[in-house]
Design a protein around this motif. Structure first.
Motif, short mmCIF file in Angstrom:
data_model
loop_
_atom_site.label_atom_id
_atom_site.label_comp_id
_atom_site.label_asym_id
_atom_site.label_seq_id
_atom_site.Cartn_x
_atom_site.Cartn_y
_atom_site.Cartn_z
N GLN A 54 -8.73 -3.76 12.63
CA GLN A 54 -8.03 -3.96 13.61
C GLN A 54 -6.80 -3.70 13.13
O GLN A 54 -6.45 -3.52 12.05
CB GLN A 54 -8.11 -5.61 14.16
CG GLN A 54 -9.38 -6.06 14.55
CD GLN A 54 -9.70 -7.50 14.48
OE1 GLN A 54 -8.78 -8.38 14.86
NE2 GLN A 54 -10.82 -7.76 14.50
N THR A 55 -5.64 -3.44 14.01
CA THR A 55 -4.26 -3.30 13.58
C THR A 55 -3.50 -4.75 13.61
O THR A 55 -3.39 -5.63 14.55
CB THR A 55 -3.56 -2.55 14.87
OG1 THR A 55 -4.22 -1.14 14.95
CG2 THR A 55 -2.04 -2.27 14.41
N ILE A 56 -2.91 -4.95 12.58
CA ILE A 56 -1.90 -6.06 12.44
C ILE A 56 -0.58 -5.54 12.17
O ILE A 56 -0.40 -4.70 11.24
CB ILE A 56 -2.54 -7.36 11.46
CG1 ILE A 56 -2.47 -6.56 9.87
CG2 ILE A 56 -3.88 -7.56 11.83
CD1 ILE A 56 -2.93 -7.48 9.04
N GLU A 57 0.44 -6.37 12.25
CA GLU A 57 1.93 -6.13 12.08
C GLU A 57 2.30 -6.20 10.70
O GLU A 57 1.74 -7.33 10.01
CB GLU A 57 2.73 -6.96 12.90
CG GLU A 57 2.77 -6.64 14.43
CD GLU A 57 3.68 -7.38 15.41
OE1 GLU A 57 4.96 -7.32 14.90
OE2 GLU A 57 3.35 -7.95 16.25
N ALA A 58 2.91 -5.37 10.29
CA ALA A 58 3.59 -5.49 8.93
C ALA A 58 4.99 -5.19 8.56
O ALA A 58 5.39 -4.18 8.61
CB ALA A 58 2.79 -4.50 7.81
N PRO A 59 5.93 -6.25 9.30
CA PRO A 59 7.28 -6.00 9.38
C PRO A 59 8.05 -5.44 7.78
O PRO A 59 7.54 -5.96 6.97
CB PRO A 59 7.87 -7.40 9.66
CG PRO A 59 6.89 -8.07 10.22
CD PRO A 59 5.60 -7.57 9.52
N GLN A 60 8.85 -4.40 8.08
CA GLN A 60 9.54 -4.28 6.67
C GLN A 60 10.46 -5.41 6.39
O GLN A 60 11.16 -5.94 7.07
CB GLN A 60 10.09 -3.14 7.16
CG GLN A 60 9.35 -1.89 7.48
CD GLN A 60 8.76 -1.17 5.96
OE1 GLN A 60 9.30 -1.06 5.11
NE2 GLN A 60 7.38 -1.15 6.21
N LEU A 61 10.48 -5.55 5.17
CA LEU A 61 11.33 -6.48 4.70
C LEU A 61 12.84 -6.29 4.57
O LEU A 61 13.59 -7.38 4.88
CB LEU A 61 10.77 -7.06 3.19
CG LEU A 61 9.68 -7.42 2.97
CD1 LEU A 61 9.24 -7.63 1.44
CD2 LEU A 61 9.55 -9.04 3.48
N THR A 62 13.17 -5.18 4.70
CA THR A 62 14.50 -4.67 4.77
C THR A 62 15.04 -5.00 6.17
O THR A 62 16.25 -5.48 6.29
CB THR A 62 14.80 -3.40 4.37
OG1 THR A 62 13.73 -2.65 5.44
CG2 THR A 62 14.36 -2.60 3.04
N GLU A 63 14.06 -4.92 7.15
CA GLU A 63 14.59 -5.38 8.55
C GLU A 63 14.43 -6.83 8.49
O GLU A 63 15.28 -7.55 9.36
CB GLU A 63 13.53 -4.63 9.39
CG GLU A 63 13.75 -3.27 9.41
CD GLU A 63 12.69 -2.51 10.64
OE1 GLU A 63 12.22 -3.26 11.41
OE2 GLU A 63 12.84 -1.37 10.59
N VAL A 64 13.50 -7.67 7.85
CA VAL A 64 13.29 -8.99 7.86
C VAL A 64 14.55 -9.82 7.59
O VAL A 64 15.14 -10.79 8.08
CB VAL A 64 12.09 -9.34 7.22
CG1 VAL A 64 12.12 -11.01 7.10
CG2 VAL A 64 10.84 -8.92 7.76
N PHE A 65 15.09 -9.38 6.47
CA PHE A 65 16.36 -9.88 5.78
C PHE A 65 17.69 -9.33 5.98
O PHE A 65 18.65 -9.83 5.53
CB PHE A 65 16.13 -9.93 4.41
CG PHE A 65 15.04 -10.69 3.81
CD1 PHE A 65 14.56 -12.09 4.25
CD2 PHE A 65 14.15 -10.21 2.85
CE1 PHE A 65 13.57 -12.65 3.75
CE2 PHE A 65 13.12 -11.00 2.33
CZ PHE A 65 12.74 -12.20 2.85
#
Length: 405
Positions: A54-65
């Protein structure tokens, strides 16, 4: 000089702590740095889904912070020196040292082979994203093969149960066997155990109870009773361990390397070091250690951030509960079990099973992803403190850095 808070690890506990501290502490007085080896946020609770295809999200930490005032250092932690108050790191530029005034240790855990021969060489695990992707590639290969293949999941804890049922549902062409050292679902109530067995039967998962694996080979596993079980992909979920970094650094730890903390998650050996999540050995209100789990990460994270804020601002540190409420277990995408426990950690007779439980578990995962993708909980971002750098300058002289703090 600003008070330097360094957080090791950007998993559930580390990301939550970073956002909470950024919300509650003045950017003019504190500097928050998160050190993490991977560039994205890993939804560890959903890695069995990733492995199943399945496909799960993996947000980029540079965008998260971004815009939160939280600095990001993408690097692998190699050592902690609590005497000098520095963390040694390695990155593409060679690495260096990061100095701190307060350290929050949230490195989590990884799969452990338990000393069983062949696990490291031949078995797959889902304790990290790269490992889950390797298993996914193997399952893809087996699914394309005529006649499918045999998948053996070793370990009857929650991770093993979720992995076996997820693979069986997502890849019905594969034969899935779950190897349990004891009784399947032994920590669940009688009703929940019955529900779990029904789901395994419905999905075609073969369950082998009271079976101990003594060795893993390329195409089979060897059991203590002399049985050899054929396997085209052996998934090892029979244990987890923490990094030895804390122990090597001189922090007081348990035999398995977890940092011994007080009720505020403060290290009993170094008062400016805190530990949260799987890395922390915290005693709950029932007198038992909190288990390695997402729920424990939340409780320990709340306690640690409240304590850090209290010590830095003079505010009263609340004495909130340290408890473990229960287990939320996914059994594929359309079934699940919610099992609450009592004050002694024993399963309560009542449980919830079926689609409603699955929807609640999915909601919990969605909420966790949002919270960790928005660590300051959607509050206005501090544009003047945007410092999402991939490689912060290393501390050239740790002793000098400490002297001017």
């Amino acid at each position: 000089m600003k008070h330097r808070i360094v957080i090791l690890g950007a998993g559930y506990a580390g990301s939550y702590a970073a956002g909470t501290l950024a919300r509650r502490l003045s950017a003019a007085d504190t500097e928050i740095t998160v050190v993490n080896a991977e560039p994205d946020f890993v939804q560890r609770l959903r890695l069995h889904q990733l492995a199943a295809g399945q496909t799960i999200e993996a947000p980029q930490l540079t965008e998260v912070f971004a815009g939160t005032g939280i600095r990001l250092r993408l690097a692998r932690i190699t050592a902690v020196d609590p005497e000098r108050q520095v963390v040694a790191v390695a990155d593409a530029e060679g690495g260096g040292e990061v100095g701190y005034d307060t350290l929050l240790y949230a490195l989590g855990s990884h799969g452990a082979d338990g000393g069983v021969p062949g696990v490291a060489e031949y078995a797959f695990d889902i304790a990290a994203r790269p490992a889950a992707l390797r298993l996914r590639e193997r399952l893809d290969s087996l699914s394309r093969r005529e006649g499918g293949g045999r998948v053996l999941v070793v370990g009857d804890g929650l991770t093993g149960i979720e992995t076996a049922t997820e693979i069986a549902e997502s890849r019905p062409g594969l034969s899935v066997t779950l190897v349990a050292r004891g009784e399947l679902g032994a920590r669940l109530s009688a009703g929940a155990r019955g529900h779990l067995r029904q789901v395994c039967d419905r999905l075609g998962v073969t369950v082998l109870e009271h079976t101990v694996v003594e060795a893993v080979e390329a195409v089979r596993v060897l059991c203590a009773d002399g049985t050899a079980l054929a396997s085209d992909a052996t998934v090892w979920t029979a244990g987890f361990a923490v990094s030895p970094i804390a122990a090597v650094g001189g922090l007081e730890v348990t035999e398995n390397g977890r940092i011994v903390v007080d009720r505020t998650m403060r290290s009993v050996s170094y008062p400016n070091v805190y530990a949260v999540g799987d890395s922390a050995y915290a005693i709950g209100d029932n007198g038992r250690p909190l288990p390695m789990s997402c729920a424990s990460a939340g409780y320990t994270g709340m306690r640690a951030t409240a304590a850090i804020v209290g010590h830095l601002t003079g505010r009263k540190i609340p004495n909130t509960k340290l408890e473990y409420p229960g287990n939320h277990i996914s059994l594929g995408r359309r079934d699940g079990i919610l099992q609450m426990v009592d004050d002694e950690g024993r399963a309560k007779p009542k449980y919830m099973g079926g689609r409603k439980a699955a929807r609640i578990k999915a909601g919990i995962l969605k909420m966790s992803l949002w919270a960790n993708s928005n660590p300051t909980f959607g509050l206005p971002k501090r544009k003047h403190h945007l410092t999402t750098v991939a490689a912060m300058p290393a501390v050239p002289d740790a002793s000098a850095d400490k002297a001017v703090a």
